[in-house]
Each structure stands twice: as structure tokens, then as C-alpha cells.
Design a protein around this motif. Sequence first.
Motif, PDB file in Angstrom:
ATOM      1  N   TYR A   1      38.212  33.789  44.348  1.00 13.33           N
ATOM      2  CA  TYR A   1      37.906  34.648  44.110  1.00 13.33           C
ATOM      3  C   TYR A   1      35.906  34.821  44.529  1.00 13.33           C
ATOM      4  O   TYR A   1      35.356  33.879  45.159  1.00 13.33           O
ATOM      5  CB  TYR A   1      36.691  35.099  42.426  1.00 13.33           C
ATOM      6  CG  TYR A   1      37.776  35.074  41.664  1.00 13.33           C
ATOM      7  CD1 TYR A   1      38.389  34.282  41.105  1.00 13.33           C
ATOM      8  CD2 TYR A   1      38.325  36.770  41.382  1.00 13.33           C
ATOM      9  CE1 TYR A   1      39.957  35.241  40.055  1.00 13.33           C
ATOM     10  CE2 TYR A   1      39.322  36.956  40.582  1.00 13.33           C
ATOM     11  CZ  TYR A   1      40.307  36.043  39.379  1.00 13.33           C
ATOM     12  OH  TYR A   1      40.787  36.366  39.411  1.00 13.33           O
TER      13      TYR A   1
ATOM     14  N   GLN B   1      32.364  36.580  45.352  1.00 14.09           N
ATOM     15  CA  GLN B   1      30.947  37.774  44.064  1.00 14.09           C
ATOM     16  C   GLN B   1      29.663  37.456  45.123  1.00 14.09           C
ATOM     17  O   GLN B   1      29.022  37.237  45.658  1.00 14.09           O
ATOM     18  CB  GLN B   1      30.574  36.452  43.318  1.00 14.09           C
ATOM     19  CG  GLN B   1      29.147  37.099  42.324  1.00 14.09           C
ATOM     20  CD  GLN B   1      29.026  36.258  41.265  1.00 14.09           C
ATOM     21  OE1 GLN B   1      28.621  35.671  41.237  1.00 14.09           O
ATOM     22  NE2 GLN B   1      28.502  37.198  39.686  1.00 14.09           N
TER      23      GLN B   1
ATOM     24  N   ASN C   1      24.852  40.774  42.404  1.00 11.47           N
ATOM     25  CA  ASN C   1      24.989  40.912  41.257  1.00 11.47           C
ATOM     26  C   ASN C   1      25.815  42.369  40.886  1.00 11.47           C
ATOM     27  O   ASN C   1      25.461  43.337  40.715  1.00 11.47           O
ATOM     28  CB  ASN C   1      23.570  42.624  41.805  1.00 11.47           C
ATOM     29  CG  ASN C   1      22.086  41.551  42.245  1.00 11.47           C
ATOM     30  OD1 ASN C   1      21.884  40.858  41.369  1.00 11.47           O
ATOM     31  ND2 ASN C   1      21.512  42.382  43.006  1.00 11.47           N
ATOM     32  N   GLN C   2      26.918  41.540  41.847  1.00  8.00           N
ATOM     33  CA  GLN C   2      28.433  42.233  42.012  1.00  8.00           C
ATOM     34  C   GLN C   2      29.078  41.146  40.618  1.00  8.00           C
ATOM     35  O   GLN C   2      28.758  39.977  40.542  1.00  8.00           O
ATOM     36  CB  GLN C   2      29.195  42.336  42.822  1.00  8.00           C
ATOM     37  CG  GLN C   2      28.657  43.606  43.441  1.00  8.00           C
ATOM     38  CD  GLN C   2      29.671  43.938  44.695  1.00  8.00           C
ATOM     39  OE1 GLN C   2      29.462  43.731  44.957  1.00  8.00           O
ATOM     40  NE2 GLN C   2      28.664  44.618  45.845  1.00  8.00           N
ATOM     41  N   GLY C   3      30.325  42.540  40.389  1.00 14.28           N
ATOM     42  CA  GLY C   3      31.308  40.991  39.652  1.00 14.28           C
ATOM     43  C   GLY C   3      32.182  40.125  40.995  1.00 14.28           C
ATOM     44  O   GLY C   3      32.400  40.310  42.047  1.00 14.28           O
ATOM     45  N   LEU C   4      33.148  38.992  39.874  1.00 12.44           N
ATOM     46  CA  LEU C   4      34.320  38.712  41.362  1.00 12.44           C
ATOM     47  C   LEU C   4      35.376  39.892  41.429  1.00 12.44           C
ATOM     48  O   LEU C   4      35.998  40.816  40.408  1.00 12.44           O
ATOM     49  CB  LEU C   4      34.403  37.563  40.179  1.00 12.44           C
ATOM     50  CG  LEU C   4      33.714  36.387  39.985  1.00 12.44           C
ATOM     51  CD1 LEU C   4      32.398  36.456  39.150  1.00 12.44           C
ATOM     52  CD2 LEU C   4      34.010  35.335  39.718  1.00 12.44           C
TER      53      LEU C   4
ATOM     54  N   LEU D   1      39.136  39.250  43.271  1.00 12.16           N
ATOM     55  CA  LEU D   1      40.245  38.801  43.190  1.00 12.16           C
ATOM     56  C   LEU D   1      40.359  38.074  45.067  1.00 12.16           C
ATOM     57  O   LEU D   1      40.586  39.597  46.101  1.00 12.16           O
ATOM     58  CB  LEU D   1      41.202  38.832  42.721  1.00 12.16           C
ATOM     59  CG  LEU D   1      42.339  38.304  42.940  1.00 12.16           C
ATOM     60  CD1 LEU D   1      42.191  36.565  42.430  1.00 12.16           C
ATOM     61  CD2 LEU D   1      44.229  38.261  42.403  1.00 12.16           C
TER      62      LEU D   1
ATOM     63  N   PHE E   1      34.435  31.235  43.956  1.00 12.50           N
ATOM     64  CA  PHE E   1      35.014  30.080  43.223  1.00 12.50           C
ATOM     65  C   PHE E   1      35.923  30.042  43.637  1.00 12.50           C
ATOM     66  O   PHE E   1      37.533  31.114  43.855  1.00 12.50           O
ATOM     67  CB  PHE E   1      34.525  31.572  42.053  1.00 12.50           C
ATOM     68  CG  PHE E   1      32.621  30.961  41.565  1.00 12.50           C
ATOM     69  CD1 PHE E   1      32.832  32.921  42.352  1.00 12.50           C
ATOM     70  CD2 PHE E   1      32.265  30.544  40.723  1.00 12.50           C
ATOM     71  CE1 PHE E   1      31.146  32.915  41.982  1.00 12.50           C
ATOM     72  CE2 PHE E   1      31.033  30.428  40.855  1.00 12.50           C
ATOM     73  CZ  PHE E   1      30.819  31.355  40.790  1.00 12.50           C
TER      74      PHE E   1
ATOM     75  N   PHE F   1      37.264  27.704  36.054  1.00 15.36           N
ATOM     76  CA  PHE F   1      36.627  28.099  37.239  1.00 15.36           C
ATOM     77  C   PHE F   1      35.524  27.260  37.649  1.00 15.36           C
ATOM     78  O   PHE F   1      35.394  26.020  37.405  1.00 15.36           O
ATOM     79  CB  PHE F   1      35.112  28.931  37.411  1.00 15.36           C
ATOM     80  CG  PHE F   1      35.711  30.746  37.434  1.00 15.36           C
ATOM     81  CD1 PHE F   1      36.497  31.334  36.000  1.00 15.36           C
ATOM     82  CD2 PHE F   1      36.144  30.910  38.373  1.00 15.36           C
ATOM     83  CE1 PHE F   1      36.728  32.664  35.910  1.00 15.36           C
ATOM     84  CE2 PHE F   1      36.502  32.360  38.850  1.00 15.36           C
ATOM     85  CZ  PHE F   1      37.140  33.231  37.047  1.00 15.36           C
TER      86      PHE F   1
ATOM     87  N   PHE G   1      30.177  38.168  31.985  1.00 17.03           N
ATOM     88  CA  PHE G   1      31.036  39.025  32.403  1.00 17.03           C
ATOM     89  C   PHE G   1      32.367  39.876  31.368  1.00 17.03           C
ATOM     90  O   PHE G   1      32.335  38.673  31.283  1.00 17.03           O
ATOM     91  CB  PHE G   1      31.877  38.748  33.347  1.00 17.03           C
ATOM     92  CG  PHE G   1      30.475  38.900  34.973  1.00 17.03           C
ATOM     93  CD1 PHE G   1      30.168  37.647  35.216  1.00 17.03           C
ATOM     94  CD2 PHE G   1      30.375  39.709  35.677  1.00 17.03           C
ATOM     95  CE1 PHE G   1      29.249  37.400  35.923  1.00 17.03           C
ATOM     96  CE2 PHE G   1      29.332  39.633  36.654  1.00 17.03           C
ATOM     97  CZ  PHE G   1      28.853  38.228  37.154  1.00 17.03           C
TER      98      PHE G   1
ATOM     99  N   PHE H   1      37.740  42.315  37.031  1.00 14.66           N
ATOM    100  CA  PHE H   1      36.001  41.803  36.270  1.00 14.66           C
ATOM    101  C   PHE H   1      34.702  43.333  36.605  1.00 14.66           C
ATOM    102  O   PHE H   1      35.173  44.018  36.797  1.00 14.66           O
ATOM    103  CB  PHE H   1      35.304  40.836  37.361  1.00 14.66           C
ATOM    104  CG  PHE H   1      35.442  39.382  36.878  1.00 14.66           C
ATOM    105  CD1 PHE H   1      36.496  39.115  37.398  1.00 14.66           C
ATOM    106  CD2 PHE H   1      34.899  38.765  35.781  1.00 14.66           C
ATOM    107  CE1 PHE H   1      37.042  37.295  37.051  1.00 14.66           C
ATOM    108  CE2 PHE H   1      35.588  36.944  35.677  1.00 14.66           C
ATOM    109  CZ  PHE H   1      36.408  36.699  36.444  1.00 14.66           C
ATOM    110  N   GLY H   2      34.133  43.580  35.424  1.00 12.56           N
ATOM    111  CA  GLY H   2      33.207  44.203  35.390  1.00 12.56           C
ATOM    112  C   GLY H   2      32.299  43.625  36.203  1.00 12.56           C
ATOM    113  O   GLY H   2      31.835  42.280  36.652  1.00 12.56           O
ATOM    114  N   SER H   3      30.908  44.160  36.291  1.00  8.59           N
ATOM    115  CA  SER H   3      29.907  43.927  37.147  1.00  8.59           C
ATOM    116  C   SER H   3      28.777  43.132  36.775  1.00  8.59           C
ATOM    117  O   SER H   3      27.415  43.136  37.066  1.00  8.59           O
ATOM    118  CB  SER H   3      29.663  45.390  38.064  1.00  8.59           C
ATOM    119  OG  SER H   3      29.027  45.898  36.868  1.00  8.59           O
TER     120      SER H   3
END
Lengths: 114, 114
Positions: free
Chosen positions: A36, A38, A41-44, A46, A90, A104, B90, B105-107
Motif C-alpha cells: 500500500y 500513503q 495526509n491521506q489514507g492508504l 492499494l 507499507f 502491516f 482509519f 481506506f478512508g482519509s
Amino acid sequence: AQSVTQLDSQVPVFEEAPVELRCNYSSSVSVYLFWYVQYPNQGLQLLLKYLSGSTLVKGINGFEAEFNKSQTSFHLRKPSVHISDTAEYFCAVSEMDSSYKLIFGSGTRLLVRP
Amino acid sequence: DTAVSQTPKYLVTQMGNDKSIKCEQNLGHDTMYWYKQDSKKFLKIMFSYNNKELIINETVPNRFSPKSPDKAHLNLHINSLELGDSAVYFCASSQDRKALYGYTFGSGTRLTVV
């Protein structure tokens, strides 16, 4: 219980150079493997996954990874990186048991310099 | 269209307060998760629900209570907040518990306890 090790906490590299981010895992059962990314300031998101079959898997943004069962590794590679690849990466493992819990690694920060 | 949305994005609160974080997914997925990311970027699973049923409950203080009113929503309530609860939380979802297509994932919700 499974565990995931990302030995490099940070990998600095110049733009257009190749890069390899290392991931090793340990598990007593068969596993699924994931990478993953990232961005700040964001989500992960794929990047790619290995479920079965060919050990070389290709993902988004030009990344690929190779599953090596004997070395229990799943290293991520890109032949030529861009500034925009700067992010946290990750590695994650899911055991093919009843839980399929996704565990993770501690992450590797890829820092691409001009 | 946001696939996995969390609210609020930022939460600053005092020690001892009770707070909730909400998560909603519009992907039609069966399984939802809460992960905690600490200041060193380490991601740890907290809870997972499959079709409103709790399937993963890691070693988390009793002050944390998840609730899934339907399979599209997974909320996290935290009682008596402590300084150590400061982290990014998250929410994620997957098609089913095997998650062969990975997680979405969400942010994230950045919780700061002061």
C-alpha cells in the motif's frame, strides 16, 4: 501469528533512479501479500497484491513486486522513480486462516530528490 | 463520490471527554475495519465487522466501543479519552472478510487529546 518486517525506515533516491523497498514476513500458514502507498495526509491506497500464481506482480504507477517463498520476501521495485512517488509505503500480510487479518509492516518512507 | 468517508477529519478534545468517529462506505462491501496509526506511522488493527457481526477484536481498552448499525456504517466511540489515544484513526472496507481485492481506506480522522 504473522509478522511483517520492513527493514528500511527511509529510502532516499534521486529522480529517475531505480528503487527497491524491502519486505520480509513470517507466518506458519500460506499468506496473501500486499503493498500500500500513503501520500501525506491521506489514507492508504492499494499498489499491488500477490494471491497466487506468477511470483512477479505488477501494480499501479509502474511498481512491481516479486514473491519469494523460500526467502519469505515480497520486495517492491520501480525502475525509474518520479518526485511524485515520494510517500510512505507499507507492506502487509494476510494469513489464509479463519481471520484473514491484515497485518502491516512499519512502513518505508520513499524520498525522491530532484 | 467518496468510497469510504470518515467524519470528522480532525478532532481536538480534552482528556476525559467522550467522542465518536463515524465511517460510511458506499461500495456495497460486507466487511469494515478500524485501524489506529500512531505517530511513528505504525498501523494496528483494532476491530473488524462482517455484515454487522464483530469478527476481529484486538487487545484494545474497553473505553473503545465499535458499533455497526448496518453493513455500510461502522462507528467508533471512545470514552474517557487519554493522551495516548492521540493518533490517526482509519476506517477501511473490503468486499468480504478474505479481502482478496484489498482494502479501501478512508482519509483518516486525526484525534488530538490535550
